[in-house]
Design a protein around this motif. Structure first.
Motif, mmCIF file in Angstrom:
data_model
loop_
_atom_site.group_PDB
_atom_site.id
_atom_site.type_symbol
_atom_site.label_atom_id
_atom_site.label_comp_id
_atom_site.label_asym_id
_atom_site.label_seq_id
_atom_site.Cartn_x
_atom_site.Cartn_y
_atom_site.Cartn_z
ATOM 1 N N LYS A 1 0.823 -1.211 0.000
ATOM 2 C CA LYS A 1 0.000 0.000 0.000
ATOM 3 C C LYS A 1 0.856 1.260 0.000
ATOM 4 C CE LYS A 1 -3.696 2.356 2.534
ATOM 5 N NZ LYS A 1 -4.590 2.308 3.716
ATOM 6 N N TYR A 2 1.954 1.266 0.742
ATOM 7 C CA TYR A 2 2.811 2.449 0.848
ATOM 8 C C TYR A 2 3.327 2.878 -0.522
ATOM 9 C CZ TYR A 2 7.112 5.089 1.757
ATOM 10 O OH TYR A 2 8.111 6.027 1.744
ATOM 11 N N LEU A 3 3.996 1.964 -1.217
ATOM 12 C CA LEU A 3 4.561 2.305 -2.518
ATOM 13 C C LEU A 3 3.467 2.472 -3.567
ATOM 14 C CD1 LEU A 3 7.051 2.781 -4.248
ATOM 15 C CD2 LEU A 3 7.228 0.299 -4.586
ATOM 16 N N ARG A 4 2.437 1.639 -3.499
ATOM 17 C CA ARG A 4 1.351 1.739 -4.482
ATOM 18 C C ARG A 4 0.686 3.102 -4.435
ATOM 19 N NH1 ARG A 4 -1.282 -2.351 -2.967
ATOM 20 N NH2 ARG A 4 -2.933 -1.373 -1.743
ATOM 21 N N ASP A 5 0.473 3.641 -3.230
ATOM 22 C CA ASP A 5 -0.154 4.957 -3.097
ATOM 23 C C ASP A 5 0.688 6.035 -3.768
ATOM 24 O OD1 ASP A 5 -2.141 6.837 -1.699
ATOM 25 O OD2 ASP A 5 -0.232 7.556 -0.896
ATOM 26 N N ILE A 6 1.990 5.990 -3.555
ATOM 27 C CA ILE A 6 2.884 6.991 -4.158
ATOM 28 C C ILE A 6 2.894 6.865 -5.681
ATOM 29 C CG2 ILE A 6 5.288 7.740 -4.362
ATOM 30 C CD1 ILE A 6 5.653 6.888 -1.434
ATOM 31 N N LEU A 7 3.011 5.639 -6.184
ATOM 32 C CA LEU A 7 3.117 5.435 -7.634
ATOM 33 C C LEU A 7 1.811 5.765 -8.350
ATOM 34 C CD1 LEU A 7 5.262 2.166 -7.866
ATOM 35 C CD2 LEU A 7 5.992 4.564 -7.767
ATOM 36 N N GLU A 8 0.686 5.430 -7.752
ATOM 37 C CA GLU A 8 -0.596 5.758 -8.386
ATOM 38 C C GLU A 8 -0.806 7.264 -8.462
ATOM 39 O OE1 GLU A 8 -3.448 3.618 -6.104
ATOM 40 O OE2 GLU A 8 -3.231 1.765 -7.275
ATOM 41 N N ARG A 9 -0.435 7.976 -7.390
ATOM 42 C CA ARG A 9 -0.544 9.438 -7.415
ATOM 43 C C ARG A 9 0.411 10.030 -8.445
ATOM 44 N NH1 ARG A 9 0.187 10.683 -1.180
ATOM 45 N NH2 ARG A 9 0.189 12.852 -1.888
ATOM 46 N N THR A 10 1.621 9.474 -8.524
ATOM 47 C CA THR A 10 2.598 9.946 -9.507
ATOM 48 C C THR A 10 2.076 9.740 -10.921
ATOM 49 O OG1 THR A 10 4.420 9.378 -8.005
ATOM 50 C CG2 THR A 10 4.968 9.679 -10.324
ATOM 51 N N ASN A 11 1.491 8.572 -11.157
ATOM 52 C CA ASN A 11 1.007 8.269 -12.504
ATOM 53 C C ASN A 11 -0.129 9.200 -12.924
ATOM 54 O OD1 ASN A 11 1.650 6.714 -14.686
ATOM 55 N ND2 ASN A 11 0.652 4.860 -13.979
ATOM 56 N N ARG A 12 -0.965 9.586 -11.960
ATOM 57 C CA ARG A 12 -2.055 10.517 -12.286
ATOM 58 C C ARG A 12 -1.501 11.853 -12.761
ATOM 59 N NH1 ARG A 12 -4.753 8.028 -7.794
ATOM 60 N NH2 ARG A 12 -4.063 9.675 -6.365
ATOM 61 N N PHE A 13 -0.458 12.335 -12.121
ATOM 62 C CA PHE A 13 0.152 13.604 -12.545
ATOM 63 C C PHE A 13 0.831 13.462 -13.907
ATOM 64 C CE2 PHE A 13 0.049 14.478 -7.898
ATOM 65 C CZ PHE A 13 -0.668 15.661 -7.941
ATOM 66 N N ILE A 14 1.434 12.293 -14.181
ATOM 67 C CA ILE A 14 2.069 12.059 -15.483
ATOM 68 C C ILE A 14 1.017 12.043 -16.590
ATOM 69 C CG2 ILE A 14 3.266 10.313 -16.880
ATOM 70 C CD1 ILE A 14 4.940 9.641 -14.444
ATOM 71 N N ILE A 15 -0.103 11.388 -16.333
ATOM 72 C CA ILE A 15 -1.186 11.341 -17.326
ATOM 73 C C ILE A 15 -1.706 12.748 -17.622
ATOM 74 C CG2 ILE A 15 -3.565 10.560 -17.697
ATOM 75 C CD1 ILE A 15 -2.812 8.024 -16.135
ATOM 76 N N ASN A 16 -1.622 13.637 -16.622
ATOM 77 C CA ASN A 16 -2.065 15.026 -16.803
ATOM 78 C C ASN A 16 -1.007 15.904 -17.449
ATOM 79 O OD1 ASN A 16 -4.632 14.622 -15.739
ATOM 80 N ND2 ASN A 16 -3.942 14.984 -13.639
ATOM 81 N N GLY A 17 0.114 15.303 -17.867
ATOM 82 C CA GLY A 17 1.088 16.049 -18.664
ATOM 83 C C GLY A 17 2.399 16.375 -17.995
ATOM 84 N N GLU A 18 2.587 16.013 -16.727
ATOM 85 C CA GLU A 18 3.847 16.324 -16.048
ATOM 86 C C GLU A 18 4.868 15.211 -16.309
ATOM 87 O OE1 GLU A 18 3.332 17.221 -11.958
ATOM 88 O OE2 GLU A 18 1.884 18.824 -12.307
#
Length: 357
Positions: A252-269
């Motif tokens: 859960k710890y790493l998954r939470d960070i990576l999922e949030r990161t991926n959302r920002f990448i999908i938004n163009g960052e």
């Protein structure tokens, strides 16, 4: 013929034998680079592991024979080995262009050896201080149960303890009454901390990630993540796909960070700015800054590999420094407890003598 029990034992042994498994990958990669087919390469290594077929029940021989049978049934190499290797190794083989299997195997070896280095550093950083803390707990309980009560009995009920002797008596009384609860609490706290490493996520965790032992876990898991990500990208995988794959197979710890990161990448960052936007300081501010710079440059896969390797080296050094600090703190703690017991015992004896004179 191998029995079901042989196969079960072989799978457990194969997964636990990390160093030998890395050597197997290295041999296969070398044979593939020298124009052997995959089946021929597996057969060559199988002959070595089984000693020419005389020891077919050796764990690595059973593994290689199973891989060959799976390939003959039409499975891809990642699918053929999936039940035998740790999930992160199967992921690195399955993500991206693995037509160059030798390169994929080299990446697995590089990541595996890197994870071994940081895991060994983390183990050294935790085990000795943990031993010292357990020793401190045992000393306090033993003194409270076996050393102090006879002195209290010899002094009688009328004596009023003072100074260090009073603290020793108070701890003794508490240890005699509550030592089972203290033991359960000590073990429970250890289990809770261990569980929290991979399963505790959120804003509060960011604060605790700055403190041992959570900071050590953060270093360890971020190194493994960085090296796995670099290997997947180097094999031709895209960052969003690699992040999602790693997130789906993480705690859960790493998954939470990576999922949030991926959302920002999908938004163009880009990767660096996406990690920065999560406000988790993962892996750390310096790495985030480097990724933000290199993510928009050509050859990012090569730069990512270099950043991951440099991060591994710096993390091992940091873990070693942290281990040295915690070892020194643990030794100081034990020394202070022993000094407290000695001075407290002397004071108890002096006060008993004064009361009886």
């Amino acid at each position: 013929m191998a029995t079901k029990l042989d196969i079960l034992y072989s799978k457990i042994y194969f997964r636990m034998s990390t160093a030998k498994r890395m050597e197997l990958y290295r041999k296969l990669a070398s044979l593939l680079r020298n124009d052997f087919t995959l089946m021929d390469a597996l057969d060559r290594v199988y002959q070595v592991e089984s000693e020419g077929g005389r020891k077919e029940t050796e764990p690595f021989a059973i593994a290689l024979k199973s891989w060959q049978e799976n390939l003959e049934r039409g499975l891809s190499f990642p699918d053929a080995v999936r039940q035998w290797v740790p999930i992160n190794e199967a992921l690195m083989l399955s993500v991206g262009d693995v037509s160059k299997l030798s390169i994929a195997l080299d990446n697995v070896v590089r990541v595996g050896e890197g994870v071994q280095r940081i895991s060994a550093a983390m183990r050294d950083a935790i085990m000795y201080p943990l031993f010292l803390f357990i020793l401190t707990f045992i000393i306090i309980v033993a003194v409270g149960i076996y050393l102090v009560p006879p002195l209290i009995e010899a002094a009688g009920q009328d004596i009023v303890w003072r100074g260090v002797a009073a603290s020793l008596v108070n701890v003794s009384n508490m240890a005699n009454v509550y030592w089972p609860a203290l033991l359960v609490g000590f073990v429970g706290a250890g289990i809770l901390i261990w569980w929290s490493f991979a399963n505790w996520a959120g804003r509060t965790r960011v604060i605790f990630d700055r403190l041992p032992p959570w900071s050590m876990y953060k270093i360890s898991v971020s190194v493994g993540w960085m090296m796995s990500l670099a290997a997947m990208v180097a094999s031709g995988g895209s960052i969003p796909v690699a992040l999602k794959t790693l997130a789906d197979n993480s705690g859960k710890y790493l998954r939470d960070i990576l999922e949030r990161t991926n959302r920002f990448i999908i938004n163009g960052e880009n990767l660096g700015r996406a990690l920065q936007s999560t406000r988790t300081e993962f892996p750390n501010k310096e790495i985030i800054g480097d990724l933000a710079i290199y993510a928009d440059m050509t050859g990012f896969d090569q730069n990512l590999t270099k950043i991951a390797n440099d991060y591994l080296d710096s993390s091992v050094r940091r873990m070693e420094k942290l281990s040295s600090f915690m070892n020194s703190f643990g030794i100081l703690l034990v020394s202070l407890v022993i000094a407290w017991v000695v001075f407290g015992t002397f004071e108890m004896q002096d006060q008993i003598t004064a009361a009886l004179s």
